[in-house]
Write a protein that holds these residues in place. Sequence first.
Motif, short mmCIF file in Angstrom:
data_model
loop_
_atom_site.label_atom_id
_atom_site.label_comp_id
_atom_site.label_asym_id
_atom_site.label_seq_id
_atom_site.Cartn_x
_atom_site.Cartn_y
_atom_site.Cartn_z
N TYR A 9 36.62 50.30 -7.16
CA TYR A 9 36.64 51.01 -8.44
C TYR A 9 37.74 50.44 -9.31
O TYR A 9 38.74 49.91 -8.83
N GLU A 16 31.40 58.44 -9.69
CA GLU A 16 30.68 57.48 -10.53
C GLU A 16 31.50 56.23 -10.87
O GLU A 16 30.94 55.23 -11.34
N TYR A 19 31.56 51.29 -7.43
CA TYR A 19 30.47 50.33 -7.50
C TYR A 19 30.67 49.29 -6.41
O TYR A 19 31.70 49.28 -5.72
N GLU A 296 25.27 50.07 -1.20
CA GLU A 296 25.03 50.23 -2.64
C GLU A 296 25.03 51.69 -3.07
O GLU A 296 25.10 51.99 -4.27
#
Length: 319
Positions: A9, A16, A19, A296
């Motif tokens: 991150y 959120e 990734y 993922e």
Amino acid sequence: MDMMRAAMYDRYGPPEVLYFADLPIPEVPADQVLVRVEASSVNGGELSAREGKIRLLTGRRFPKLVGIDLVGSVERVGAEVSSVKVGDRVWGLVDESVFGATAEFALVRPEKLAPAPTTLEPVEAVTLLAGGTTSITALRDHAHLGPGERLLVRGASGGVGSLAVQIGKLFGAHVTGLAGAKNLDFVRSLGADEVHDYRTTTPADLGRFDVVLDTAGTDHRTYRGLLAPGGRMVAVSLDFDHLPGSIAYLAGSAVHGAQRVRFFRGDPHSDLVAELTRHADSGDVRPVVDTVHPLENIATAHRALEAGGVRGKHVVRIS
């Protein structure tokens, strides 16, 4: 340049911000080992780090990696390492100051590794690491839990609590678990002698205990009051929403009062990890898999742990 996928991150925030992306496979320092990771898990400390609740410790340098525990095989060894060799099946923990286990490859110090269990799949074994080493250290080394003593485990269905119930029974204690209503049967299946819904059971209803293991991080004063004469309380989490007060209370309780609260952050080395390997292969403890997520879906895994009600661990399958 060889590349790997890793979860990371670029700013503090909700799940959120996570990734996965390609990074160069790190060079191996002389005193470290490169492990090809097959499975990692999501731990509560990672949530606090990602949210920025401990930014005084984690700093503002980004990107930051995630993941503490791993199961995999040795890919490369540093020139000074002789305790493991390429191809060894291992499990262990990375330094919490850098994280990085939730990636295709991770650097690990050899003194934090041990042979992986031979009886479990990687996604099963990894659920035991952080909770198992923490529970053994808390109950044996800090609380000195003995046969026949009464043990209360707060958060008994979670990653640490579900192992603490099993380790407590292994040490011969009478174990009471606190968990959410939907997880009471699960905690009972781990061996707990008594289980209670923490939402409907008040501390005053629970009685007295020789040892209280707190994984929740809140209401330390209340649960300290449940200790019998000579009782011991071990806290393995802080109240990160009220961090200064939480730290102050635990520091004060360590030096004042007849019943002190012991707090520690786990830093297991290979001998403790190897001990857990023996417990896993002998069936003394069993894996506690809630959900397996692909790399993922790292944000989904963090979001699921934040939502609460977990049974054991959320696992990230790497390869």
